[in-house]
Design a protein around this motif. Structure first.
Motif, PDB file in Angstrom:
ATOM      1  N   CYS A  15       1.177  -1.175  -0.196  1.00 16.13           N
ATOM      2  CA  CYS A  15       0.420   0.083   0.248  1.00 16.13           C
ATOM      3  C   CYS A  15       1.162   1.024  -0.064  1.00 16.13           C
ATOM      4  O   CYS A  15       2.130   1.132   0.500  1.00 16.13           O
ATOM      5  CB  CYS A  15      -0.770  -0.349   1.156  1.00 16.13           C
ATOM      6  SG  CYS A  15      -1.813  -1.391   1.468  1.00 16.13           S
ATOM      7  N   LYS A  22       7.656  -5.111   6.333  1.00 21.81           N
ATOM      8  CA  LYS A  22       6.892  -5.683   5.902  1.00 21.81           C
ATOM      9  C   LYS A  22       7.515  -5.695   4.100  1.00 21.81           C
ATOM     10  O   LYS A  22       8.275  -5.302   3.715  1.00 21.81           O
ATOM     11  CB  LYS A  22       5.131  -5.623   4.769  1.00 21.81           C
ATOM     12  CG  LYS A  22       5.274  -4.569   3.967  1.00 21.81           C
ATOM     13  CD  LYS A  22       5.225  -3.392   4.163  1.00 21.81           C
ATOM     14  CE  LYS A  22       5.547  -2.251   3.221  1.00 21.81           C
ATOM     15  NZ  LYS A  22       5.818  -1.040   3.775  1.00 21.81           N
ATOM     16  N   GLY A  60       0.121  -8.096  10.910  1.00 16.63           N
ATOM     17  CA  GLY A  60       1.381  -8.577  10.186  1.00 16.63           C
ATOM     18  C   GLY A  60       1.437  -6.159   9.321  1.00 16.63           C
ATOM     19  O   GLY A  60       1.457  -5.304  10.300  1.00 16.63           O
TER      20      GLY A  60
HETATM   21  S1  SF4 Z   1       1.229  -4.671   5.999  1.00 13.03           S
HETATM   22 FE1  SF4 Z   1      -0.619  -3.353   5.422  1.00 13.03          FE
HETATM   23  S2  SF4 Z   1      -0.862  -1.246   5.327  1.00 13.03           S
HETATM   24 FE2  SF4 Z   1       0.732  -2.339   4.858  1.00 13.03          FE
HETATM   25  S3  SF4 Z   1       1.420  -3.297   2.868  1.00 13.03           S
HETATM   26 FE3  SF4 Z   1       0.518  -4.643   3.657  1.00 13.03          FE
HETATM   27  S4  SF4 Z   1      -0.982  -4.906   3.773  1.00 13.03           S
HETATM   28 FE4  SF4 Z   1      -1.011  -2.403   3.166  1.00 13.03          FE
END
Ligand code: SF4
Length: 366
Positions: A15, A22, A60
């Motif tokens: 996102c 992540k 996460g």
């Molecule tokens: S942790 Fe949540 S907000 Fe961040 S990229 Fe992954 S899905 Fe999107």
């Protein structure tokens, strides 16, 4: 009683606004991560730190980006805690959700699911690079209920690029139509080194101005309250009895064990943070440990406790520190400025001042 937080740092796509640790990863990488994660779990087990777990939170990243086999491997390892805890939450993205996952959640006593939604507006979803739709979220909720999971949260956002009052109102209408008992509504925060920051710098997007953001916060709060949601924390709204046990634990400075890359934990008087990058986490999971002084612990207690609308219980503060907030902090100025009040033994930020909470928090920092 403690909380247990488990971090899964994998996502299917990234996102634009996100600065959480992540990554998009291959299956073999996820397998390796799980092995190290479970090793860390074992370590805390052996230390006797997981004896009285009140809530488990698998966050996460996107935990349901794991395969069914990987998810089950994780849930089997967590079973002793999932069976006894009061609240077991997993975060999911609905575009990755399958009924098989719901079946698995129900089998291992996952009794709360938090869905990352942010908005239902298709243009906005594209702008922030999210892959679901209103219909996908709706069918996810239907399937979760089919497997007995009623305690569902949706994470929403306001202040998104291009979002106006009209879009927000439509989002709220749709959110309410889902009849979930918990809604988190976060204000977008522009984080450094995100795609969003790049887009803004290069004039590819525009963010709503502060006045509009304040109007949005006001509007959504009123609207949710009209539908019997209790505004119990700055960004959290719940039907009575559905306030998040795990998150309240954070705001009340309860102890918790955090496992996984970038996870944090609090085992009094120590706060710790794990390594963020996977190679570093594999080498040595701990990144840093901070031992809180009594003064640090008091500040944290105030900072976190005041996030909740009910505020801080003066007697709980006394029980913990054998002193009173008034004796430890110069609260007079905040009372005189009309920012805080004392009601029924609780010190709290006045409801209409909750949006300037940061100013109030600064009083306790430094
Ligand atoms: S942790 Fe949540 S907000 Fe961040 S990229 Fe992954 S899905 Fe999107």
């Amino acid at each position: 009683m403690k909380g247990l937080y488990v971090h899964i740092p994998f996502c299917k796509s990234i996102c634009t606004y996100c600065d959480f640790p992540k990554q998009i990863a291959k299956e073999s990488k996820k397998e390796k991560y799980l092995s190290y994660l479970l090793k860390e779990l074992k370590l805390y087990e052996e230390q006797g730190q997981l004896k009285d777990i009140r809530s488990v939170y698998i966050g996460g990243g996107t935990p349901n980006s794991l395969s069914i086999t990987q998810l089950e491997r994780l849930l089997i390892a967590l079973r002793p805690y999932l069976s006894n805890a009061l609240e077991n939450t997993i975060e999911i993205n609905s575009e990755l959700f399958t009924e098989e996952q719901a079946k698995l959640f129900s089998k291992y006593n996952i009794n709360r699911v938090s869905i990352g939604v942010q908005t239902f507006d298709s243009t906005l979803l594209k702008t922030i690079n999210r892959l679901h739709s209103f219909d996908i979220v709706k069918s996810t909720i239907r399937a979760l209920r089919k497997y007995g999971i009623e305690n569902i949260n949706i994470d929403m956002m306001y202040g998104l690029p291009g979002q106006d009052m009209h879009i927000l109102k439509k989002d709220i209408r749709r959110a309410l139509s889902l009849k979930v008992p918990h809604i988190s509504y976060y204000s977008l925060i522009l984080e450094e080194k995100t795609v969003l920051e790049y887009q803004l710098k290069h004039h590819q997007i525009q963010l709503p101005d502060d006045d509009l953001i304040a109007d949005m916060a006001d509007y959504l709060t009123q609207k949710l309250k009209m539908r019997q949601f209790i505004h119990y924390e700055i960004s959290n709204y719940a039907k009575k009895g559905y306030e998040s046990i795990h998150n309240i634990g954070y705001w009340e400075c309860e102890e918790y064990v955090g496992i996984g890359a970038s996870a944090a934990g609090y085992l009094h008087p120590k706060r710790y943070k794990n390594a963020v990058s996977l190679p570093e986490y594999y080498e040595k999971h701990l990144l840093e440990e901070i031992f809180l002084t009594e003064e640090d612990a008091k500040k944290e207690y105030m900072l976190l406790g005041l996030r909740m609308l009910r505020g801080i219980s003066i007697s709980a503060y006394y029980k913990r520190f054998k002193t009173y907030p008034k004796m430890d902090f110069d609260l007079d100025k905040l009372y005189k400025m009309g920012l805080i009040e004392e009601i029924n033994g609780f010190i709290r930020i006045k409801e209409d001042k909750i949006w300037v909470a940061n100013t109030i928090f600064e009083k306790f920092v430094g």
